[in-house]
Design an enzyme around this catalytic site. Structure first.
Site, mmCIF file in Angstrom:
data_model
loop_
_atom_site.group_PDB
_atom_site.id
_atom_site.type_symbol
_atom_site.label_atom_id
_atom_site.label_comp_id
_atom_site.label_asym_id
_atom_site.label_seq_id
_atom_site.Cartn_x
_atom_site.Cartn_y
_atom_site.Cartn_z
ATOM 1 N N HIS A 1 20.385 26.400 2.843
ATOM 2 C CA HIS A 1 20.179 27.446 1.844
ATOM 3 C C HIS A 1 20.246 28.830 2.501
ATOM 4 C CE1 HIS A 1 18.637 29.789 -1.411
ATOM 5 N NE2 HIS A 1 17.602 30.151 -0.687
ATOM 6 N N ARG B 1 14.354 35.172 -10.535
ATOM 7 C CA ARG B 1 13.791 33.858 -10.863
ATOM 8 C C ARG B 1 12.449 34.046 -11.568
ATOM 9 N NH1 ARG B 1 14.741 28.764 -10.294
ATOM 10 N NH2 ARG B 1 16.588 28.947 -8.987
ATOM 11 N N ASP C 1 23.652 34.915 -7.243
ATOM 12 C CA ASP C 1 22.467 35.677 -6.819
ATOM 13 C C ASP C 1 22.732 36.293 -5.453
ATOM 14 O OD1 ASP C 1 21.822 33.763 -4.803
ATOM 15 O OD2 ASP C 1 20.678 32.579 -6.252
ATOM 16 N N ASP D 1 27.788 28.479 -5.150
ATOM 17 C CA ASP D 1 26.358 28.517 -4.816
ATOM 18 C C ASP D 1 26.103 27.364 -3.844
ATOM 19 O OD1 ASP D 1 23.671 29.130 -4.834
ATOM 20 O OD2 ASP D 1 23.433 29.003 -7.016
ATOM 21 N N ASN E 1 0.825 -1.229 0.000
ATOM 22 C CA ASN E 1 0.000 0.000 0.000
ATOM 23 C C ASN E 1 0.850 1.266 0.000
ATOM 24 O OD1 ASN E 1 1.059 0.098 2.524
ATOM 25 N ND2 ASN E 1 -0.907 0.043 3.614
ATOM 26 N N LYS F 1 20.239 38.275 -10.104
ATOM 27 C CA LYS F 1 19.370 37.238 -10.696
ATOM 28 C C LYS F 1 17.907 37.491 -10.368
ATOM 29 C CE LYS F 1 18.401 32.844 -8.796
ATOM 30 N NZ LYS F 1 18.857 31.539 -8.275
HETATM 31 C C1 R5P Z 1 18.715 29.709 -4.943
HETATM 32 O O1 R5P Z 1 18.607 30.792 -4.435
HETATM 33 C C2 R5P Z 1 19.893 28.804 -4.685
HETATM 34 O O2 R5P Z 1 20.963 29.461 -4.083
HETATM 35 C C3 R5P Z 1 20.349 28.176 -5.978
HETATM 36 O O3 R5P Z 1 20.829 29.179 -6.822
HETATM 37 C C4 R5P Z 1 19.224 27.470 -6.626
HETATM 38 O O4 R5P Z 1 18.684 26.533 -5.739
HETATM 39 C C5 R5P Z 1 19.671 26.755 -7.863
HETATM 40 O O5 R5P Z 1 18.556 26.199 -8.499
HETATM 41 P P1 R5P Z 1 18.603 25.924 -10.056
HETATM 42 O O6 R5P Z 1 19.830 25.095 -10.302
HETATM 43 O O7 R5P Z 1 17.333 25.166 -10.320
HETATM 44 O O8 R5P Z 1 18.636 27.249 -10.734
#
Ligand code: R5P
Length: 308
Positions: free
Chosen positions: A126, A192, A167, A216, A33, A190
């Site tokens: 993050h 999004r 970013d 990053d 399940n 940056k």
């Molecule tokens: C966002 O603020 C994080 O620091 C990364 O830049 C982000 O998670 C990267 O995601 P992706 O590779 O999908 O652009």
């Protein structure tokens, strides 16, 4: 006692090997399940138990498995349970930036505590404030020494390089790395557009004729990365490398990286890479760092002094 969920057994094995202890035996099964079943195959009584589980895709399965392992360890009379979460998913859901949404990073923290964890050991959240969603002690490791070592050994003419934050959220991390390597800093503005698409409003700093080193916290769909590479190339960067703590690599990530003029992309092994090998991808090990942090936690020694 070191146990592993199913998300990253090779990292757990590496940590256990570094500590010189066997990886504990546990079983996870799935009922017809779709419900999970978790059982330890050895006694945990009065043990100092560390459960290693990265919250990589399938995130929900790995999260529930972690919660079940914490719960089962507590009810098996472990003296202390530490949730070792090399990659903490949902960390990007750390604020209420739209109406009627969940701050899921806090919800996940609540779940881990309710399951019975006494401590958490994690890496490169993050945003650092996710740490504050926990009422139990959290040791927040940094991959900065590993990434600095990668750039220092891999990049020729390092003195001609520039560290790039792709970013605003990465500025502090990038600035710390730039100071450590005695390099200048640049930053990309940056924006999004969607889960997988980003755009840029320009670059602050000078990259002309230099080797750009992007840092990053994670690469997910690689939208941020390839956009940053384009901006850097348009602004005259000679070569581009990137390093991440978490190589999540989902959806179009690998295809985007293959098509991009970036020379190499490195990520640590907090997330297990299951895709096709690519000459552009490098994996950096954080197993020894986690092992040292676990050893110090077990002995009641300082973990933060690992980074000073
Ligand atoms: C966002 O603020 C994080 O620091 C990364 O830049 C982000 O998670 C990267 O995601 P992706 O590779 O999908 O652009």
């Amino acid at each position: 006692m070191i146990f592993s969920g199913q998300s990253n057994v090779p990292l757990a094995q590496e940590i256990a090997d570094n500590l010189g202890v066997p990886l504990g035996k546990s079983t996870t099964e799935r009922f017809a399940n779709d419900c999970l079943f978790v059982r330890y195959e050895q006694s945990l009584r009065e043990g100092d138990v560390f459960i290693i589980q990265s919250l990589t895709p399938p995130v929900q399965d790995h999260l529930v498995e972690l919660l079940m392992m914490i719960d089962a360890a507590k009810s098996s009379s472990a003296a202390r349970v530490t949730a070792v979460i090399p990659y903490y998913a949902y960390a990007r859901s750390d604020k209420k930036d739209a109406p009627r949404i969940s701050i899921t990073a806090r919800l996940v923290a609540d779940l881990i505590q309710t399951a019975g964890a006494d401590r958490v050991l994690t890496m490169t959240l993050h945003s650092a404030q996710v740490h504050g969603f926990f009422k139990i002690p959290v040791d927040h490791l940094s991959a900065e020494p590993v990434i600095a070592n990668y750039f220092a050994t891999r990049v020729e003419n390092l003195e001609n390089a520039v560290i790039v934050a792709p970013d605003a959220g990465d500025l502090k991390r990038a600035s710390a790395l730039a100071r450590r390597l005695a390099l200048p800093l640049a930053f990309i503005d940056k924006q999004r557009l969607s889960d997988t698409e980003v755009t840029s409003r320009g670059l602050v700093g000078n990259v002309k004729g230099r080797t750009a080193l992007i840092i990053d916290d994670e690469v997910s769909t690689a939208g941020t990365l390839v956009q940053a590479v384009d901006v850097l190339k348009q602004n005259g960067a000679e070569a581009v490398y990137a390093a991440f703590t978490h190589g999540v690599y989902v959806g179009p990530a690998i295809e985007r990286i293959e098509k991009s003029p970036i020379l190499e992309v490195a990520a640590t092994n907090t997330c297990l890479y299951k895709g096709q090998p690519s000459p552009k991808l490098q994996t950096l090990s954080v197993g020894p760092l986690f092992a040292e942090a676990i050893w110090r936690t077990h002995r009641g020694e300082s973990v933060s002094s690992l980074f000073t």
